[in-house]
Design a protein around this motif. Structure first.
Motif, mmCIF file in Angstrom:
data_model
loop_
_atom_site.group_PDB
_atom_site.id
_atom_site.type_symbol
_atom_site.label_atom_id
_atom_site.label_comp_id
_atom_site.label_asym_id
_atom_site.label_seq_id
_atom_site.Cartn_x
_atom_site.Cartn_y
_atom_site.Cartn_z
ATOM 1 N N LEU A 19 37.770 35.854 42.999
ATOM 2 C CA LEU A 19 36.550 36.522 42.563
ATOM 3 C C LEU A 19 36.814 37.975 42.204
ATOM 4 O O LEU A 19 36.284 38.478 41.204
ATOM 5 C CB LEU A 19 35.480 36.432 43.648
ATOM 6 C CG LEU A 19 34.129 37.093 43.313
ATOM 7 C CD1 LEU A 19 33.516 36.461 42.068
ATOM 8 C CD2 LEU A 19 33.173 37.002 44.492
ATOM 9 N N LEU A 20 37.641 38.642 43.009
ATOM 10 C CA LEU A 20 37.996 40.026 42.693
ATOM 11 C C LEU A 20 38.793 40.098 41.402
ATOM 12 O O LEU A 20 38.625 41.014 40.597
ATOM 13 C CB LEU A 20 38.800 40.651 43.836
ATOM 14 C CG LEU A 20 38.077 40.880 45.167
ATOM 15 C CD1 LEU A 20 39.034 41.464 46.190
ATOM 16 C CD2 LEU A 20 36.886 41.807 44.971
ATOM 17 N N PHE A 21 39.663 39.124 41.210
ATOM 18 C CA PHE A 21 40.538 39.140 40.036
ATOM 19 C C PHE A 21 39.751 38.813 38.770
ATOM 20 O O PHE A 21 39.869 39.519 37.752
ATOM 21 C CB PHE A 21 41.680 38.138 40.217
ATOM 22 C CG PHE A 21 42.797 38.303 39.225
ATOM 23 C CD1 PHE A 21 43.869 39.140 39.496
ATOM 24 C CD2 PHE A 21 42.771 37.635 38.011
ATOM 25 C CE1 PHE A 21 44.903 39.305 38.588
ATOM 26 C CE2 PHE A 21 43.796 37.792 37.094
ATOM 27 C CZ PHE A 21 44.865 38.628 37.380
ATOM 28 N N TYR A 22 38.957 37.753 38.799
ATOM 29 C CA TYR A 22 38.220 37.328 37.610
ATOM 30 C C TYR A 22 37.011 38.221 37.331
ATOM 31 O O TYR A 22 36.615 38.382 36.177
ATOM 32 C CB TYR A 22 37.737 35.883 37.754
ATOM 33 C CG TYR A 22 38.833 34.865 37.949
ATOM 34 C CD1 TYR A 22 40.092 35.055 37.382
ATOM 35 C CD2 TYR A 22 38.617 33.717 38.702
ATOM 36 C CE1 TYR A 22 41.102 34.117 37.555
ATOM 37 C CE2 TYR A 22 39.628 32.777 38.888
ATOM 38 C CZ TYR A 22 40.861 32.984 38.317
ATOM 39 O OH TYR A 22 41.863 32.064 38.479
ATOM 40 N N GLY A 23 36.422 38.768 38.401
ATOM 41 C CA GLY A 23 35.186 39.519 38.247
ATOM 42 C C GLY A 23 33.980 38.594 38.309
ATOM 43 O O GLY A 23 34.087 37.382 38.093
ATOM 44 N N VAL A 24 32.819 39.172 38.627
ATOM 45 C CA VAL A 24 31.590 38.390 38.699
ATOM 46 C C VAL A 24 31.295 37.798 37.321
ATOM 47 O O VAL A 24 31.323 38.496 36.311
ATOM 48 C CB VAL A 24 30.412 39.271 39.166
ATOM 49 C CG1 VAL A 24 29.114 38.472 39.175
ATOM 50 C CG2 VAL A 24 30.700 39.855 40.548
ATOM 51 N N ASN A 25 31.029 36.480 37.315
ATOM 52 C CA ASN A 25 30.788 35.767 36.043
ATOM 53 C C ASN A 25 31.938 35.968 35.049
ATOM 54 O O ASN A 25 31.721 36.059 33.834
ATOM 55 C CB ASN A 25 29.465 36.216 35.416
ATOM 56 C CG ASN A 25 28.264 35.876 36.276
ATOM 57 O OD1 ASN A 25 28.231 34.830 36.927
ATOM 58 N ND2 ASN A 25 27.280 36.761 36.300
ATOM 59 N N ASN A 73 43.166 48.977 46.428
ATOM 60 C CA ASN A 73 41.778 49.424 46.560
ATOM 61 C C ASN A 73 40.819 48.362 47.074
ATOM 62 O O ASN A 73 39.640 48.651 47.276
ATOM 63 C CB ASN A 73 41.262 49.932 45.208
ATOM 64 C CG ASN A 73 42.076 51.089 44.681
ATOM 65 O OD1 ASN A 73 42.671 51.837 45.452
ATOM 66 N ND2 ASN A 73 42.114 51.243 43.370
ATOM 67 N N LYS A 74 41.308 47.129 47.228
ATOM 68 C CA LYS A 74 40.479 46.000 47.671
ATOM 69 C C LYS A 74 39.371 45.674 46.671
ATOM 70 O O LYS A 74 38.409 44.987 47.013
ATOM 71 C CB LYS A 74 39.849 46.268 49.056
ATOM 72 C CG LYS A 74 40.836 46.749 50.106
ATOM 73 C CD LYS A 74 42.028 45.822 50.266
ATOM 74 C CE LYS A 74 43.012 46.357 51.302
ATOM 75 N NZ LYS A 74 44.271 45.572 51.315
ATOM 76 N N LYS A 75 39.519 46.157 45.451
ATOM 77 C CA LYS A 75 38.538 45.860 44.397
ATOM 78 C C LYS A 75 39.108 46.336 43.070
ATOM 79 O O LYS A 75 40.091 47.072 43.028
ATOM 80 C CB LYS A 75 37.205 46.557 44.669
ATOM 81 C CG LYS A 75 37.319 48.077 44.659
ATOM 82 C CD LYS A 75 35.976 48.731 44.897
ATOM 83 C CE LYS A 75 36.107 50.252 44.858
ATOM 84 N NZ LYS A 75 34.831 50.940 45.063
ATOM 85 N N VAL A 76 38.467 45.900 41.976
ATOM 86 C CA VAL A 76 38.763 46.419 40.637
ATOM 87 C C VAL A 76 37.429 46.611 39.938
ATOM 88 O O VAL A 76 36.718 45.648 39.675
ATOM 89 C CB VAL A 76 39.645 45.443 39.819
ATOM 90 C CG1 VAL A 76 39.825 45.985 38.398
ATOM 91 C CG2 VAL A 76 41.004 45.247 40.466
ATOM 92 N N ASN A 77 37.064 47.855 39.660
ATOM 93 C CA ASN A 77 35.821 48.074 38.932
ATOM 94 C C ASN A 77 36.101 48.149 37.431
ATOM 95 O O ASN A 77 37.251 48.127 36.997
ATOM 96 C CB ASN A 77 35.080 49.325 39.438
ATOM 97 C CG ASN A 77 35.900 50.595 39.280
ATOM 98 O OD1 ASN A 77 36.611 50.765 38.295
ATOM 99 N ND2 ASN A 77 35.800 51.489 40.243
ATOM 100 N N ARG A 78 35.044 48.261 36.661
ATOM 101 C CA ARG A 78 35.181 48.235 35.198
ATOM 102 C C ARG A 78 36.059 49.387 34.699
ATOM 103 O O ARG A 78 36.884 49.216 33.800
ATOM 104 C CB ARG A 78 33.808 48.308 34.547
ATOM 105 C CG ARG A 78 33.834 48.166 33.026
ATOM 106 C CD ARG A 78 32.436 48.383 32.468
ATOM 107 N NE ARG A 78 31.511 47.368 32.931
ATOM 108 C CZ ARG A 78 31.287 46.219 32.296
ATOM 109 N NH1 ARG A 78 31.931 45.946 31.172
ATOM 110 N NH2 ARG A 78 30.429 45.342 32.769
#
Length: 327
Positions: A19-25, A73-78
């Motif tokens: 989910l973190l890799f693909y991103g929401v939707n 960072n435990k996340k990837v933002n835009r």
């Protein structure tokens, strides 16, 4: 049908939250496919990349960077994703391989709205590594070496990654050859000029709405050194700037504020001391007192680390030569 000049590659993201890799939707995938002329087909932890040889190679490199960012960072933002895309696309040229962009991204301290912050010199790199390895780091160097800006960036990195829950930035309110006591306004109006460089660094690194939120919620404090007395700072990142203008007792007071799970940076330039002539600088005496203590490190920056206008280095060298000749 796959054309003969196209390449197929399978990339495995096992060990990373899909989910973190693909991103929401699949948001991240949509951005990547708009940025590179490739087709991405995801099946669990495996992603098939179809496209031109060079484009596939770039996307593979991008995927490696996404894994690095998620682990860090435990996340990837835009913004993180777009910065990585822009860097890889700009660095991969006919004569330069994408591994150079990976090296650049691996050194990123923190991402900001219009890019990212990395160490700009060998001395700054050593400073950043020292903060990662030690709980208290003293960074001593001349003007223009990025001490304040880099320290604030590192503190913001720790806050964004939730390694700590609070940043405290402080400076001694010592006048640099001028008296501000008769300026109009209340106490805050009078003290703000001393703290302005810290606010400037924060404003450059964080979006204005996020910075306001952090300040309003006291997740970031910018205060005069005198306000540190009596406090214990747990789970915090604490920065003392302009430390050459602390007295012996002020330095001791500051260093003993550190609580559990906290980090501390002390910055200063021993060539620009604004204390009364008879008062010893706490920064000049501290190295002999705290030397050889595990968890405490001293980093020296020089004119080779200056990251301001090219004339700043020459000005610093000229003043150093004058000081040496007068001794």
């Amino acid at each position: 049908m796959i054309l003969s000049e196209e390449k197929q590659s399978t990339f495995n993201i096992e060990g990373v939250d899909p989910l973190l890799f693909y991103g929401v939707n699949d948001r991240n995938f949509n951005i990547i496919e708009k940025s590179f002329p490739v087709t991405l087909i995801a099946r669990g932890n495996k992603i098939k990349i179809v496209g031109d040889q060079q484009q596939v190679n770039q996307v593979e490199e991008l995927f490696s960077e996404l894994i690095f960012l998620i682990n860090k960072n435990k996340k990837v933002n835009r913004q993180d994703l777009q910065t990585a895309i822009d860097l890889i696309k700009s660095e991969v040229t006919e004569n330069k391989k994408s591994k150079d962009s990976k090296k650049e991204l691996d050194s990123v301290i923190v991402f900001k709205e219009n890019g990212y912050i990395t160490p700009k010199s060998a001395g700054q790199t050593n400073f950043y590594k020292s903060v990662q390895e030690n709980d208290i780091v003293f960074c001593i160097g001349p003007a223009g070496t990025g001490k304040t800006y880099l320290a604030v960036a590192i503190a913001v990195e720790y806050l964004k990654n939730k390694t700590i829950s609070k940043i405290v930035l402080t400076r001694p309110a010592v006048e640099a050859g001028e008296s501000l006591g008769f300026l109009p306004g209340d106490y805050k109006d009078k003290i703000d000029p001393y703290l302005r460089p810290l606010y400037d660094a924060l404003s450059d690194i964080l979006p204005s709405d996020i910075l306001k939120k952090y300040l309003d919620q006291s997740m970031i404090e910018v205060i005069p050194l005198a306000f540190m007395r009596g406090r214990t700072l747990n789970n915090s990142f604490v920065l003392l700037d302009e430390a050459q203008n602390t007295s012996f007792l002020q330095m001791k007071m500051f260093l003993t504020r550190l609580g559990f799970n906290s980090k501390c940076i002390v910055n200063g330039d021993v060539t620009q001391i604004d204390l009364p002539i008879k008062m010893d600088s706490g920064l000049k005496t501290i190295q002999n007192i705290l030397k050889n203590i595990d968890g405490i490190d001293f980093v020296q920056l020089g004119t080779e680390d200056v990251v301001r206008h090219k004339l700043v280095k020459k000005i610093i060298d000229a003043y150093s030569e004058l000081d040496n000749n007068s001794e």
